[in-house]
Design a protein around this motif. Structure first.
Motif, PDB file in Angstrom:
ATOM      1  N   LYS A   1      -8.818  -3.153   3.665  1.00 22.90           N
ATOM      2  CA  LYS A   1      -8.557  -2.238   2.553  1.00 22.90           C
ATOM      3  C   LYS A   1      -8.588  -2.938   1.196  1.00 22.90           C
ATOM      4  O   LYS A   1      -9.042  -2.386   0.208  1.00 22.90           O
TER       5      LYS A   1
ATOM      6  N   VAL B   1       6.115  -1.752  -5.928  1.00 25.44           N
ATOM      7  CA  VAL B   1       5.864  -2.036  -7.341  1.00 25.44           C
ATOM      8  C   VAL B   1       4.791  -3.098  -7.555  1.00 25.44           C
ATOM      9  O   VAL B   1       4.312  -3.283  -8.667  1.00 25.44           O
TER      10      VAL B   1
ATOM     11  N   GLU C   1      -6.204  -4.886   9.216  1.00 22.73           N
ATOM     12  CA  GLU C   1      -6.401  -3.552   8.633  1.00 22.73           C
ATOM     13  C   GLU C   1      -6.222  -3.583   7.115  1.00 22.73           C
ATOM     14  O   GLU C   1      -7.061  -3.068   6.363  1.00 22.73           O
ATOM     15  N   THR C   2      -5.155  -4.201   6.635  1.00 23.97           N
ATOM     16  CA  THR C   2      -4.925  -4.211   5.181  1.00 23.97           C
ATOM     17  C   THR C   2      -5.915  -5.148   4.486  1.00 23.97           C
ATOM     18  O   THR C   2      -6.327  -4.881   3.357  1.00 23.97           O
TER      19      THR C   2
ATOM     20  N   LEU D   1       0.810  -1.219   0.000  1.00 29.16           N
ATOM     21  CA  LEU D   1       0.000   0.000   0.000  1.00 29.16           C
ATOM     22  C   LEU D   1       0.846   1.273   0.000  1.00 29.16           C
ATOM     23  O   LEU D   1       0.396   2.324  -0.438  1.00 29.16           O
ATOM     24  N   LEU D   2       2.073   1.163   0.512  1.00 29.38           N
ATOM     25  CA  LEU D   2       2.949   2.337   0.497  1.00 29.38           C
ATOM     26  C   LEU D   2       3.391   2.676  -0.919  1.00 29.38           C
ATOM     27  O   LEU D   2       4.101   3.643  -1.134  1.00 29.38           O
ATOM     28  N   GLY D   3       3.001   1.832  -1.860  1.00 25.96           N
ATOM     29  CA  GLY D   3       3.351   2.139  -3.242  1.00 25.96           C
ATOM     30  C   GLY D   3       4.426   1.215  -3.778  1.00 25.96           C
ATOM     31  O   GLY D   3       5.154   1.576  -4.696  1.00 25.96           O
TER      32      GLY D   3
ATOM     33  N   ALA E   1      15.965  -4.718   0.342  1.00 31.51           N
ATOM     34  CA  ALA E   1      15.215  -4.308  -0.849  1.00 31.51           C
ATOM     35  C   ALA E   1      14.545  -2.971  -0.618  1.00 31.51           C
ATOM     36  O   ALA E   1      14.380  -2.532   0.514  1.00 31.51           O
ATOM     37  N   ASN E   2      14.190  -2.328  -1.704  1.00 31.16           N
ATOM     38  CA  ASN E   2      13.498  -1.045  -1.640  1.00 31.16           C
ATOM     39  C   ASN E   2      12.136  -1.196  -2.308  1.00 31.16           C
ATOM     40  O   ASN E   2      11.933  -2.094  -3.120  1.00 31.16           O
ATOM     41  N   LEU E   3      11.206  -0.283  -1.979  1.00 29.28           N
ATOM     42  CA  LEU E   3       9.842  -0.371  -2.511  1.00 29.28           C
ATOM     43  C   LEU E   3       9.788  -0.341  -4.035  1.00 29.28           C
ATOM     44  O   LEU E   3       8.859  -0.856  -4.647  1.00 29.28           O
ATOM     45  N   ASP E   4      10.795   0.281  -4.656  1.00 30.59           N
ATOM     46  CA  ASP E   4      10.786   0.364  -6.118  1.00 30.59           C
ATOM     47  C   ASP E   4      11.238  -0.953  -6.753  1.00 30.59           C
ATOM     48  O   ASP E   4      11.302  -1.072  -7.969  1.00 30.59           O
TER      49      ASP E   4
ATOM     50  N   THR F   1      14.248  -2.459  -6.177  1.00 27.32           N
ATOM     51  CA  THR F   1      15.697  -2.652  -6.212  1.00 27.32           C
ATOM     52  C   THR F   1      16.086  -3.565  -5.053  1.00 27.32           C
ATOM     53  O   THR F   1      15.695  -3.315  -3.923  1.00 27.32           O
ATOM     54  N   PHE F   2      16.822  -4.640  -5.362  1.00 30.14           N
ATOM     55  CA  PHE F   2      17.249  -5.503  -4.272  1.00 30.14           C
ATOM     56  C   PHE F   2      18.758  -5.685  -4.306  1.00 30.14           C
ATOM     57  O   PHE F   2      19.397  -5.467  -5.333  1.00 30.14           O
TER      58      PHE F   2
END
Lengths: 455, 461
Positions: free
Chosen positions: B325, B264, B321-322, B260-262, B380-383, B385-386
């Motif tokens: 949603k 990928v 909660e999620t 949910l934070l965006g 890892a990152n949300l975009d 990239t690991f």
């Protein structure tokens, strides 16, 4: 409201535990009491959605019986029976363990250092409504800065911490302090592109916050990470910001100067005192007394006064950092670097405020002086560095390409590989923008000839 | 105990009009040991008690944690939680709601053969000392070793205002071995972890001698390894690296709070993101595995959750909660390290399902590439990239595993990399580990060997 224990109550608990242990017939005993009260407001997915109040306090007791060491802790401080039980557990733990031939006793009594800028009554008095207001300012500023950004996470927190120590050699101390922080993490989205999470924060011991700046910077960084390009494989000059330096040094350089690592043959610095190990513009102190430092306290986790220790002076390695045990092993004095994870652990050698002395140039001048280079904010994977050799292989998420003295565009997925000890000798400039981040106080630094792997 | 806790829930609902209120109370006992070489640094034992209150008032969360079961302090703490929630709700844009779940009343006993709290400290000192001795005696080039040991036992109570009342006995046994070897200025580093929810019997299989030798051998063999070339290469990932890749590169993105934070994955539900041969699970029900439990910290039963089926994203990991949603069912992934923390979405045992290739078939067509056998760490990152750091790797030359390679690290974009998986092995291993997301969770990850057409390898300087 659940309230904090007072100084007299905390010292009384520590003293009682040491007395109980001595009555059991131990050779030495030491009690450490920690108390932390934290009020926090969190931002989640663009809104303030939760608040918490956490009280954590407890007592750890270390006893020595015939050179064997036992330790036990509890957070149940109201119960005399439990305090007695953990003293007994510490005693039994020592009995079950093996003697340590290098044990030469707990620290003796010394005058504590005086410290400044570590306690602020205004932080203690902040309530959750105040924190909600600060969080709103940060959030609103970020959203106004750029409409392509989305604040994903953030927080505003205020903590009151205190600690007390008593040992059977007559050491007795109490110290307390405050910390206030705010942080915001954002991503930017445009035409199907999502940036990596970008982050800014303030953290201070006194009530000196700039939530507008944090909100604005977190947004600006994410927005400027859009339209990223791949970078090519080659060696280049890299400007590292504090975020990146903290990641790189935490797992490598800081360990390399710990006496524990030296004595156990795990440090590349072993036997190198007096030798040149860094570029001559590099001077580093471990400064446990730094004004307002995040790890500034009167005494360390064993009741030894904290101090300022020169580590690297104009590129030359001068000292390592010691706790009481490692110092005794070399018949040296502890440098006040015994650290504890609250009441839950025995002391370990750890840096206090590891300060890389700043230079004269502004951060903008560092960038404008480069024909080609990379500005690296955040790193991923530094914890997988080889802690003994200092070799690292990390990803910049993101970095910005510098061309003709200006920031040209964001790059994606660039890997940086190298050795931290090589990095130290290749430092060619230090900026004048030092800031506190974790155990580090550092400006931006310029390192020549870093290998970047891209495609 | 349960009576005192129930009364605090009544305070939240009646006095503060909480829409939802829960309390988690824990009694925990820990034994910890650290050995540095043959030296036992300290034998440590801890007793912890505490309670955590989580409430929803006016659609916002309030949380309070205290280290006591004293009735008056608990009432103060639950009041604090409600006041916190009220303060937070003042700027709320969208009120938080929870998906409905069935109330549960249950008592979960331990099924262990060897309860670590009944094993003597002398025995634990012996086990860890044997690990240390095995490592140090293996080769003169071993410079040092550190052994950590932890066991945790205790009872958790969960009570909420919807009628759930769960008492679960907990058990974890964990150990980590680190060895450092050095020769002519080259330092190598090797690490092994053991973790189980079954009991101290883990050391009957993973004996101190077996794990000690495995740790020492790797540190010594890496001494003759060479640094890898930097660049893009085909690679075979071993089950340990596959595990960390699944966990870091994909798993975190599929934790619905991060989705949910965006992340990928947000717009990828129902879409193909990986090759046909890729199927992922997160399973909390594997008996004895380090990431297993019966009920999560919201009182939801654990389950085997299918995340990717034949390359298509079919599910995410949820809390209540999620799940609300996403209009999905909760999956039992809400976990809190202890009473000091709020439950958040965490993985359990995460893995790739094995398919049909033998190891020889996975390697045979490769002209030049790398065999990345054991991981060191990952992130890892949300975009998407690991990065995964590797502690044991080899070259693959003409279909054969060749010379060892040290300090390798791979990186890439999760979605691009998953589409490049072109062979999935038929073997399977599950590795215990600890995951940090502001708090620590015990987990496992793993899978079979897999082959990836190309991945970016970070070389050494």
């Amino acid at each position: 409201m659940v309230v904090a224990l007072k100084k007299e109550e905390i010292l009384g608990l520590a003293e009682k535990a040491v007395n109980l242990a001595q009555r059991k017939g131990v050779d030495e005993a030491e009690a450490f009491v920690y108390q932390g009260l934290t009020t926090d407001v969190s931002i989640e997915r663009g809104q303030i959605a939760r608040s918490s109040r956490i009280i954590d306090r407890g007592l750890g007791i270390r006893v020595i019986v015939n050179n064997t060491i036992g330790f036990s802790y509890t957070n149940m401080l109201e119960s005399e029976a439990v305090i007695e039980e953990i003293v007994l557990k510490a005693f039994k733990s020592a009995k079950a363990s093996k003697p340590d031939k290098d044990w030469h006793g707990l620290p003796t009594k010394k005058t504590f250092s005086s410290v400044k800028g570590t306690y602020d009554k205004r932080i203690v008095e902040l309530n959750s409504e105040d924190l909600v207001n600060i969080a709103s300012i940060m959030l609103d500023t970020a959203e106004k800065t750029d409409d392509r950004i989305f604040p994903i996470e953030g927080n505003v927190g205020a903590s009151y911490l205190c600690k007390a120590i008593t040992n059977s050699n007559g050491v007795e101390g109490f110290d307390h302090g405050t910390i206030v922080e705010c942080s915001l993490e954002t991503i930017a989205r445009e035409e199907g592109e999502v940036t990596p999470a970008c982050f800014e924060f303030n953290i201070e011991r006194t009530y000196d916050m700039n939530p507008e700046w944090v909100g604005k910077e977190a947004a600006r960084l994410a927005a400027s990470a859009l339209k990223s390009k791949r970078t090519e494989t080659k060696s280049t000059d890299v400007v590292f910001t504090q975020f990146a330096i903290q990641q790189l040094f935490h797992y490598t350089l800081i360990n390399a100067v710990k006496a524990d690592y030296i004595q156990r043959n795990q440090s590349a610095f072993k036997g190198k005192i007096g030798e040149k190990v860094a570029s001559e513009i590099v001077t580093i102190y471990d400064d446990g007394l730094f004004n307002g430092g995040l790890r500034t306290w009167k005494f360390d986790g064993e009741g030894v006064p904290q101090q300022k220790t020169p580590i690297i002076d104009k590129g030359v390695l001068r000292n390592f950092i010691y706790d009481n045990y490692t110092a005794n092993k070399e018949t040296k004095e502890s440098t006040g670097n015994a650290s504890r994870a609250g009441y839950l652990s025995t002391p370990n050698v750890e840096a206090t405020n590891f300060r890389i002395m700043p230079g004269n140039k502004s951060p903008e001048e560092l960038v404008s002086g480069l024909k080609k280079g990379l500005l690296v904010y955040y790193l991923q994977g530094a914890h997988s560095s080889n802690p003994a050799s200092g070799e690292f292989s990390v990803v910049a998420t993101p970095a910005w390409k510098i061309e003709n003295g200006e920031i040209a565009y964001a790059t994606k997925g660039a890997m940086l590989a190298g050795n931290i000890f090589q990095v130290l000798t290749n430092i060619s400039e230090l900026a004048n923008n030092e800031r506190k981040i974790g155990q580090l106080i550092t400006p931006w630094i310029l390192v020549e000839n870093v290998k970047v792997v891209g495609k | 105990m349960k009576d005192i806790l129930s009364k605090t829930i009544d305070v939240a609902v009646q006095r503060f009009h909480a829409e939802y209120a829960e309390v988690r109370a824990q009694k925990l006992f820990k034994t910890m040991l650290t050995l540095k070489e043959e030296r036992v640094e300290a034998v440590k034992q801890g007793i912890e008690n505490g309670a955590a209150f989580r409430v929803l008032v006016n659609g916002a969360w309030g949380f309070a944690s205290v280290g006591t079961f004293n009735a008056e302090t608990l009432t103060n703490a639950v009041s604090d939680a409600c006041k916190m929630a009220k303060a937070a709700s003042s700027r709320l844009k969208k009120p938080i709601k929870l998906v409905d779940t069935k109330a549960v009343q249950d008592k979960v006993p331990l099924k262990t053969r060897k309860d670590p709290s009944k094993i003597s400290i002398e025995d634990k000192v012996n086990t860890t000392s044997t690990m240390s001795k095995t490592i140090l005696d293996y080769d003169s080039r071993i410079r040092s070793c550190t052994i950590d040991y932890l066991d945790l036992t205790g009872t958790s109570y969960f009570i909420n205002n919807e009628g759930s009342c769960i008492e679960q006995n907990k058990l974890y046994v964990w150990s980590r071995l680190l060895a450092i070897a050095a020769e002519e200025g080259v330092f190598t580093y090797s690490r092994e972890e053991i973790g189980s929810t079954a009991g101290y019997e883990i050391f009957d299989v993973e004996t101190p001698e077996i794990v000690g030798e495995r740790t020492a051998k790797r540190a010594v063999e890496q001494l003759k390894a060479k640094p890898p070339k930097g660049g893009t290469f085909p690679a075979v990932l071993g089950p340990s690296v596959v595990g960390v890749f699944v966990h870091e590169a994909f798993g975190h993105l599929a934790e619905a709070d991060l989705t949910l934070l965006g992340s990928v994955l947000l717009d990828k539900l129902g879409k193909k993101i990986a090759s046909d041969n890729v199927t992922f699970y997160d399973d909390g029900s594997i008996e004895g595995a380090f990431g297993s439990f019966k009920y999560d910290d919201e009182g939801v039963p654990t389950q085997k959750t299918l995340l990717v089926k034949d390359g298509v994203v079919v599910g995410l990991m949820h809390n209540r909660e999620t799940a609300q949603k996403f209009n999905a069912k909760p999956t039992g992934n809400a976990r809190a390290e202890d009473f000091r923390f709020e439950p958040i979405i965490r993985m359990r045992n995460t893995f790739i399902e094995p398919k049909d290739h033998s190891f020889e078939e996975v390697v045979e067509d490769m002209k030049f590439g790398y065999y990345l056998k054991i991981f060191r760490g990952g992130q890892a990152n949300l975009d998407g990239t690991f990065q995964v750091g590797i502690q044991e790797a080899y070259e693959i030359v003409k279909g054969e595993v060749g010379a060892p390679v040290r300090n390798a690290s791979i990186s890439g974009n999760t979605l691009e990399t998953l589409l490049k998986v072109d062979a999935v092995g038929k073997d399977f291993e599950l590795w215990p580990g600890r995951c940090g997301k502001g708090q620590t969770a015990f987990i496992c990850d793993g899978g079979p060997h897999i082959r990836v057409k190309e991945v970016l390898l970070g070389g050494s300087a």
